[in-house]
Write an enzyme that holds these catalytic residues in place. Structure first.
Site, mmCIF file in Angstrom:
data_model
loop_
_atom_site.group_PDB
_atom_site.id
_atom_site.type_symbol
_atom_site.label_atom_id
_atom_site.label_comp_id
_atom_site.label_asym_id
_atom_site.label_seq_id
_atom_site.Cartn_x
_atom_site.Cartn_y
_atom_site.Cartn_z
ATOM 1 C CE LYS A 14 -2.303 -0.742 3.883
ATOM 2 N NZ LYS A 14 -1.889 -2.050 4.327
ATOM 3 N NE ARG A 89 -4.911 -1.290 9.608
ATOM 4 C CZ ARG A 89 -3.777 -0.643 9.388
ATOM 5 N NH1 ARG A 89 -3.772 0.448 8.667
ATOM 6 N NH2 ARG A 89 -2.649 -1.104 9.863
ATOM 7 N NE ARG A 128 6.803 -2.187 6.147
ATOM 8 C CZ ARG A 128 5.482 -2.169 6.168
ATOM 9 N NH1 ARG A 128 4.802 -1.941 5.054
ATOM 10 N NH2 ARG A 128 4.825 -2.411 7.284
ATOM 11 N NE ARG A 163 5.512 0.113 10.389
ATOM 12 C CZ ARG A 163 4.348 -0.008 9.760
ATOM 13 N NH1 ARG A 163 4.178 0.555 8.583
ATOM 14 N NH2 ARG A 163 3.360 -0.692 10.287
ATOM 15 N NE ARG A 174 1.612 -5.039 11.540
ATOM 16 C CZ ARG A 174 2.658 -4.670 10.819
ATOM 17 N NH1 ARG A 174 3.838 -5.209 11.046
ATOM 18 N NH2 ARG A 174 2.542 -3.764 9.887
HETATM 19 P P1 AMP Z 1 0.264 0.879 9.195
HETATM 20 O O1 AMP Z 1 1.416 1.812 9.037
HETATM 21 O O2 AMP Z 1 -0.909 1.213 8.326
HETATM 22 O O3 AMP Z 1 0.663 -0.579 9.104
HETATM 23 O O4 AMP Z 1 -0.275 1.096 10.684
HETATM 24 C C1 AMP Z 1 0.546 0.856 11.814
HETATM 25 C C2 AMP Z 1 -0.310 0.701 13.059
HETATM 26 O O5 AMP Z 1 -1.022 1.932 13.308
HETATM 27 C C3 AMP Z 1 -1.404 -0.355 12.968
HETATM 28 O O6 AMP Z 1 -0.918 -1.662 13.268
HETATM 29 C C4 AMP Z 1 -2.380 0.149 14.020
HETATM 30 O O7 AMP Z 1 -1.858 -0.099 15.320
HETATM 31 C C5 AMP Z 1 -2.332 1.654 13.805
HETATM 32 N N1 AMP Z 1 -3.324 2.110 12.787
HETATM 33 C C6 AMP Z 1 -3.053 2.604 11.546
HETATM 34 N N2 AMP Z 1 -4.177 2.936 10.908
HETATM 35 C C7 AMP Z 1 -5.193 2.649 11.753
HETATM 36 C C8 AMP Z 1 -6.610 2.746 11.657
HETATM 37 N N3 AMP Z 1 -7.231 3.194 10.534
HETATM 38 N N4 AMP Z 1 -7.340 2.359 12.737
HETATM 39 C C9 AMP Z 1 -6.756 1.909 13.862
HETATM 40 N N5 AMP Z 1 -5.432 1.769 14.015
HETATM 41 C C10 AMP Z 1 -4.643 2.145 12.973
#
Ligand code: AMP
Length: 220
Positions: A14, A89, A128, A163, A174
């Protein structure tokens, strides 16, 4: 340009596709993960709570994410469409987002689902790396996604970081959360007639080729 919601399993591409679209069309790239990683640096109870959740791959509350997103999509750079990476999400967030769009008189746009095999995404996650300054994503596992200089951003010259949630152990959780909570969004957007699928298993160039084809057909 229509706004684009990117839906995919963790590490399925993404962020990489969003960055390419941003570069090509000048659209705003809204990564809710990036917004939360920034907030998590604040020395406050909220900052610490967010850090704890994102480090463990646990969602933050729908209320918080909706509030942050509402603020973000009203900024000037979102006036002509934007790319959502990591939001919605779950179906509750998608429903709140629909109401938000009505209130703000904005269009939903389209949802692009990047279909990727679980094992491929899992292999990507270990390699990553991200730039702390510009957010560009690299991957040490794949030649085409390595930085020119080891662990240094090509654009900013700063050291890349991994990360804390990018490891094989948290990946299983996840991924399961994605299947349980996020993948029902595919049907949600299919039923609205705005969902498009691309194959994300063959690398970023192939993914982008398919996205461009969809955008080209929509603009015809
Ligand atoms: P990402 O960078 O999109 O993988 O997001 C990293 C982390 O941020 C996720 O594992 C969640 O803990 C939190 N997160 C990101 N976007 C959301 C969302 N739309 N709703 C809830 N938690 C989020």
């Amino acid at each position: 340009m229509k706004s684009i919601i990117l839906i995919a399993a963790p590490a399925a591409g993404k962020g990489t596709e969003a960055a390419i679209l941003k570069e090509q069309y000048g659209m705003a790239h809204i990564s809710t993960g990036d917004i939360l990683r920034e907030k998590s640096k604040e020395d406050s109870e909220m900052g610490r709570d967010i850090l704890n959740k994102i480090s463990n791959g646990i969602f933050v509350s729908d209320e918080l994410i909706i509030e942050l997103l509402k603020e973000r999509i009203q900024k000037d750079d979102c006036a002509n469409g934007y790319i959502l990476d990591g939001f919605p999400r779950n179906v509750a967030q998608a429903e709140s987002y629909d109401s938000m769009l009505v209130e703000l008189n904005k269009d939903l746009g389209i949802a692009i689902i990047i279909d990727t095999d679980k094992e491929i995404a899992k292999a990507r996650i270990e390699g990553r790396r991200s730039c702390p300054k510009c957010g560009r994503i690299y991957n040490m596992t794949f030649e085409e996604m390595k930085p020119k200089k080891d662990e240094i951003c090509d654009d900013c010259g700063v050291e890349l970081f991994q990360r804390p949630d990018d490891n094989g152990d948290t990946y299983e959780d996840r991924y399961n959360t994605y299947i349980e909570k996020t993948s029902p969004l595919i049907e949600y957007y299919e039923s609205k007639g705005v969902a498009y699928h691309v194959d994300g298993s063959k690398g970023k160039d192939y993914t982008h080729e398919q996205v461009e084809k969809i955008l080209g057909e929509l603009n015809d």
